[in-house]
Write a protein that holds these residues in place. Structure first.
Motif, short mmCIF file in Angstrom:
data_model
loop_
_atom_site.label_atom_id
_atom_site.label_comp_id
_atom_site.label_asym_id
_atom_site.label_seq_id
_atom_site.Cartn_x
_atom_site.Cartn_y
_atom_site.Cartn_z
N ILE A 29 42.26 26.60 55.91
CA ILE A 29 43.00 27.85 56.00
C ILE A 29 43.06 28.54 54.64
N ILE A 30 43.39 27.76 53.61
CA ILE A 30 43.46 28.33 52.26
C ILE A 30 42.09 28.81 51.80
N ASN A 31 41.06 28.01 52.09
CA ASN A 31 39.71 28.36 51.67
C ASN A 31 39.24 29.66 52.32
N TYR A 32 39.40 29.77 53.63
CA TYR A 32 38.97 30.98 54.34
C TYR A 32 39.80 32.20 53.91
N THR A 33 41.07 31.99 53.66
CA THR A 33 41.93 33.10 53.24
C THR A 33 41.50 33.64 51.88
N VAL A 34 41.24 32.73 50.94
CA VAL A 34 40.83 33.15 49.60
C VAL A 34 39.50 33.89 49.65
N PHE A 35 38.54 33.37 50.42
CA PHE A 35 37.24 34.03 50.50
C PHE A 35 37.34 35.37 51.23
N PHE A 38 38.79 37.78 48.71
CA PHE A 38 37.79 38.08 47.70
C PHE A 38 36.73 39.03 48.26
N THR A 39 36.35 38.84 49.53
CA THR A 39 35.37 39.73 50.16
C THR A 39 35.90 41.15 50.27
N ILE A 40 37.17 41.27 50.66
CA ILE A 40 37.80 42.60 50.77
C ILE A 40 37.84 43.28 49.41
N ILE A 41 38.17 42.53 48.36
CA ILE A 41 38.23 43.10 47.01
C ILE A 41 36.87 43.62 46.58
N CYS A 42 35.81 42.90 46.94
CA CYS A 42 34.45 43.32 46.56
C CYS A 42 33.97 44.53 47.34
#
Length: 316
Positions: A29-35, A38-42
């Motif tokens: 959950i943490i891993n998918y949330t962080v990625f 990060f994808t949205i920010i990019c």
């Protein structure tokens, strides 16, 4: 009959079941949330730029467009035809990107292969000579004087020749080739293949992942570069890149805004606002157009990163 029925039945292997622990679920959950974040920010800067080019210009002026486009139209893209010589500058940028990147990749691959051959005369000296150029830079003015003496001002080859040899890319290719088993080259030599045959039929296909990597870096560098166009093409507007044209337009828009504000004592009329608004949206639109071609390169190059390091096998 029973035997025939059993043959018709397809064998279905049992699926192996893996039980996830509570710690695994929390990690996922943490891993998918962080990625995801990060994808949205990019992606968001590109999305924000795009929605401001297709939204109502008045809403863009007041900064009302944040996440969703409103009053969708494509007049800003149609207005690009009024920007002088934009089509010619686009062709120049595409030409220098394609030609410059292709020559750089071929030169890096061939040079990287040659410096791995022990039979090469003074191999260590030439390799160190290439590497040492990475640590010394005379500066912008000596570079400009050198380009002028070589006759590369107001010349399209000024975009191509200086970028063919890239020491860092040669180092990457050399290191990659050294990871390829020597048995491949030795077996080809036994069969009578020469150096260039080995390079063309063995080394080049196996080096596609690293060549795709340096090709992407080279293409991005060529496409985004405008300093060389700014300094070397003052009397050749037909050879100026699209980034150079964008820079000129941004400067003109900024100067126009400053003149309007100073002449009106800080108060801008509706007519002046319309002119500034048009300049702002056109700047957004040109920026979007210049991003599209280089973004389209990545999907075609990405597959080479997924194939792994080795694409072949050692001959037994």
């Amino acid at each position: 009959m029973e035997a025939a029925e059993t043959k018709k039945k397809k064998y279905k292997p049992k699926k192996r079941q893996f039980r996830l622990t509570t710690g695994d679920c929390v990690f996922n959950i943490i891993n998918y949330t962080v990625f995801f974040i990060f994808t949205i920010i990019c992606i968001f800067p590109f999305w924000y730029l795009f929605i401001n080019t297709i939204s109502d210009n008045q809403l863009v002026r007041v900064g009302a467009i944040k996440f969703i486009p409103q009053g969708i139209h494509f007049k800003n893209y149609m207005a690009l035809k009024n920007v002088g010589d934009l089509g010619k500058s686009l062709i120049v940028s595409l030409s220098r990107t394609v030609i410059g990147t292709a020559l750089m990749v071929m030169a890096s691959a061939l040079t990287g292969y040659l410096v791995t051959q022990k039979e090469m005369w003074k191999r260590s000296f030439w390799y160190r000579f290439i590497v040492i150029t990475m640590y010394f830079n005379a500066g912008l003015i000596p570079w400009f004087l050198t380009m002028s003496m070589l006759g590369l001002t107001n010349n399209f080859m000024a975009y191509i020749i200086p970028s063919i040899v890239q020491p860092y890319n040669i180092i990457l290719v050399k290191t990659y080739i050294e990871s390829i088993p020597n048995e491949l080259e030795e077996s080809a030599k036994i069969d009578g293949a020469g150096y260039f045959t080995i390079f063309r039929k063995i080394i080049w296909p196996l080096c596609k992942p690293i060549l795709a990597t340096i090709a992407i870096f080279g293409a991005v560098g060529h496409w985004n570069s405008f300093t060389d166009s700014l300094m070397l093409m003052p009397n050749a507007p037909h050879l100026q890149t699209i980034q150079h044209k964008l820079y000129i337009y941004l400067q003109q828009s900024s100067n126009l805004a400053a003149i309007m504000k100073s002449s009106s004592g800080g108060a801008i009329s509706s007519g002046m606002q319309a002119e500034l608004l048009n300049a702002k949206t056109i700047k957004y639109t040109i920026s979007t157009v210049t991003i599209i071609p280089i973004v389209m390169v990545y999907p075609f190059m990405q597959k080479y990163f997924e194939k792994g390091i080795m694409l072949g096998a050692v001959k037994g």
